[in-house]
Motif scaffolding. Structure first.
Motif, PDB file in Angstrom:
ATOM      1  N   ASP A 199      47.713  -5.054  82.423  1.00  0.00           N
ATOM      2  CA  ASP A 199      47.169  -6.390  82.161  1.00  0.00           C
ATOM      3  C   ASP A 199      46.075  -6.342  81.101  1.00  0.00           C
ATOM      4  OD1 ASP A 199      48.864  -7.545  83.980  1.00  0.00           O
ATOM      5  OD2 ASP A 199      47.371  -7.729  85.588  1.00  0.00           O
ATOM      6  N   ILE A 200      45.249  -5.294  81.129  1.00  0.00           N
ATOM      7  CA  ILE A 200      44.181  -5.175  80.130  1.00  0.00           C
ATOM      8  C   ILE A 200      44.773  -4.961  78.744  1.00  0.00           C
ATOM      9  CG2 ILE A 200      42.301  -3.684  79.341  1.00  0.00           C
ATOM     10  CD1 ILE A 200      41.555  -3.295  82.290  1.00  0.00           C
ATOM     11  N   VAL A 201      45.805  -4.120  78.648  1.00  0.00           N
ATOM     12  CA  VAL A 201      46.470  -3.918  77.356  1.00  0.00           C
ATOM     13  C   VAL A 201      47.064  -5.236  76.872  1.00  0.00           C
ATOM     14  CG1 VAL A 201      48.348  -2.745  76.157  1.00  0.00           C
ATOM     15  CG2 VAL A 201      46.931  -1.486  77.784  1.00  0.00           C
ATOM     16  N   ASP A 202      47.683  -5.990  77.774  1.00  0.00           N
ATOM     17  CA  ASP A 202      48.235  -7.298  77.397  1.00  0.00           C
ATOM     18  C   ASP A 202      47.141  -8.226  76.881  1.00  0.00           C
ATOM     19  OD1 ASP A 202      50.961  -6.950  77.809  1.00  0.00           O
ATOM     20  OD2 ASP A 202      50.827  -7.421  79.943  1.00  0.00           O
ATOM     21  N   ALA A 203      45.952  -8.154  77.478  1.00  0.00           N
ATOM     22  CA  ALA A 203      44.843  -9.003  77.027  1.00  0.00           C
ATOM     23  C   ALA A 203      44.477  -8.670  75.583  1.00  0.00           C
ATOM     24  CB  ALA A 203      43.634  -8.817  77.943  1.00  0.00           C
ATOM     25  N   PHE A 204      44.494  -7.390  75.229  1.00  0.00           N
ATOM     26  CA  PHE A 204      44.247  -6.991  73.849  1.00  0.00           C
ATOM     27  C   PHE A 204      45.353  -7.530  72.946  1.00  0.00           C
ATOM     28  CE2 PHE A 204      41.065  -4.160  75.400  1.00  0.00           C
ATOM     29  CZ  PHE A 204      40.286  -3.784  74.317  1.00  0.00           C
ATOM     30  N   ILE A 205      46.580  -7.355  73.384  1.00  0.00           N
ATOM     31  CA  ILE A 205      47.728  -7.742  72.564  1.00  0.00           C
ATOM     32  C   ILE A 205      47.729  -9.241  72.280  1.00  0.00           C
ATOM     33  CG2 ILE A 205      50.250  -7.926  72.525  1.00  0.00           C
ATOM     34  CD1 ILE A 205      50.293  -5.283  74.131  1.00  0.00           C
ATOM     35  N   HIS A 206      47.387 -10.033  73.286  1.00  0.00           N
ATOM     36  CA  HIS A 206      47.450 -11.490  73.153  1.00  0.00           C
ATOM     37  C   HIS A 206      46.116 -12.114  72.754  1.00  0.00           C
ATOM     38  CE1 HIS A 206      51.507 -11.387  74.629  1.00  0.00           C
ATOM     39  NE2 HIS A 206      51.139 -10.766  75.731  1.00  0.00           N
ATOM     40  N   ASN A 207      45.178 -11.269  72.368  1.00  0.00           N
ATOM     41  CA  ASN A 207      43.900 -11.733  71.818  1.00  0.00           C
ATOM     42  C   ASN A 207      43.160 -12.672  72.775  1.00  0.00           C
ATOM     43  OD1 ASN A 207      41.930 -11.676  69.902  1.00  0.00           O
ATOM     44  ND2 ASN A 207      42.887 -13.139  68.511  1.00  0.00           N
ATOM     45  N   GLU A 208      43.131 -12.314  74.037  1.00  0.00           N
ATOM     46  CA  GLU A 208      42.469 -13.153  75.028  1.00  0.00           C
ATOM     47  C   GLU A 208      40.948 -13.173  74.853  1.00  0.00           C
ATOM     48  OE1 GLU A 208      43.721 -12.321  79.012  1.00  0.00           O
ATOM     49  OE2 GLU A 208      45.848 -12.357  78.476  1.00  0.00           O
TER      50      GLU A 208
END
Length: 220
Positions: A199-208
């Motif tokens: 989930d943290i990697v996804d947050a980086f990917i999606h520029n949260e």
């Protein structure tokens, strides 16, 4: 990052394998005790050689410890290459790599310590330094899909690969927190740990982060 759990050699040491036996014994101690417990006297006593024999292979106990750290960085590089070759996307590869990295830190916390800061001025140890650089280069290549680390232009690399540096710092900090037991999990810690990292990697990917910082105050 995967390492083979150390296995003690049965019986007395065999001539020609002293360095290997010393390293194996040190790894075993690191998995059972602390980095401070690894000394020349302790290792030579357990292996069955003299301190003079130790110094035929290593210049100091720090030299031996940094060789173990270098070996771990080599394994880290191999793991990164493996995930890069065997996952559908680089995002999947990054998630898998960071999950394994955090898992390694938990399985081998003392080895993790000597990889990062336990030995003063470790950067001057050529084998250690080269192995650490190669692991970082492999991480950047996984993120960007091309070679990014250029030692002749470190400042340019920092500018071009900012998110790679950030992901490295994030992954390392997260691994340390997990290794120190600072994050609590429920009944299925392994699964929850993996999901949190993904989930943290996804947050980086999606520029949260940008979304969070630009959202009006008080809105969720």
């Amino acid at each position: 990052m995967k390492t083979t759990p150390p296995v003690m050699r049965n019986g007395s040491y065999h001539k020609g394998h002293v360095a290997e036996d010393l390293l194996r014994t040190a790894r075993n101690l690191l998995d059972r005790e602390t980095a401070e417990s690894v000394s020349v006297r302790r290792l030579t006593r357990e292996v069955g050689v003299t301190p003079a024999n130790f110094y035929n292979h290593f210049s100091s106990i720090h030299d031996l410890l940094l060789q173990i750290a270098a070996d771990s960085f080599v394994q880290c590089t191999r793991q990164l290459r493996y995930f890069q070759r065997n996952t559908v996307t680089r995002a999947d590869a990054l998630k898998a790599a960071l999950v394994e990295y955090a898992s390694f830190a938990q399985r081998h916390p003392q080895t993790f310590r000597i990889m990062f800061g336990f030995v003063p001025n470790a950067i001057s140890h050529k084998t250690y330094h080269n192995a650490a650089i190669q692991a970082f280069a492999a991480l950047l290549e996984l993120v960007y899909g091309q070679e990014m680390l250029h030692l002749h232009d470190i400042e340019g690399t920092r500018k071009r690969a900012r998110i790679g540096y950030g992901l490295c710092a994030m992954g390392h900090g997260l691994a340390m927190m997990l290794s120190d037991g600072q994050l609590l999990f429920g009944k299925e810690p392994g699964q929850e740990r993996r999901k949190m990292i993904e989930d943290i990697v996804d947050a980086f990917i999606h520029n949260e982060l940008h979304e969070a910082l630009t959202r009006p105050a008080g809105l969720t």
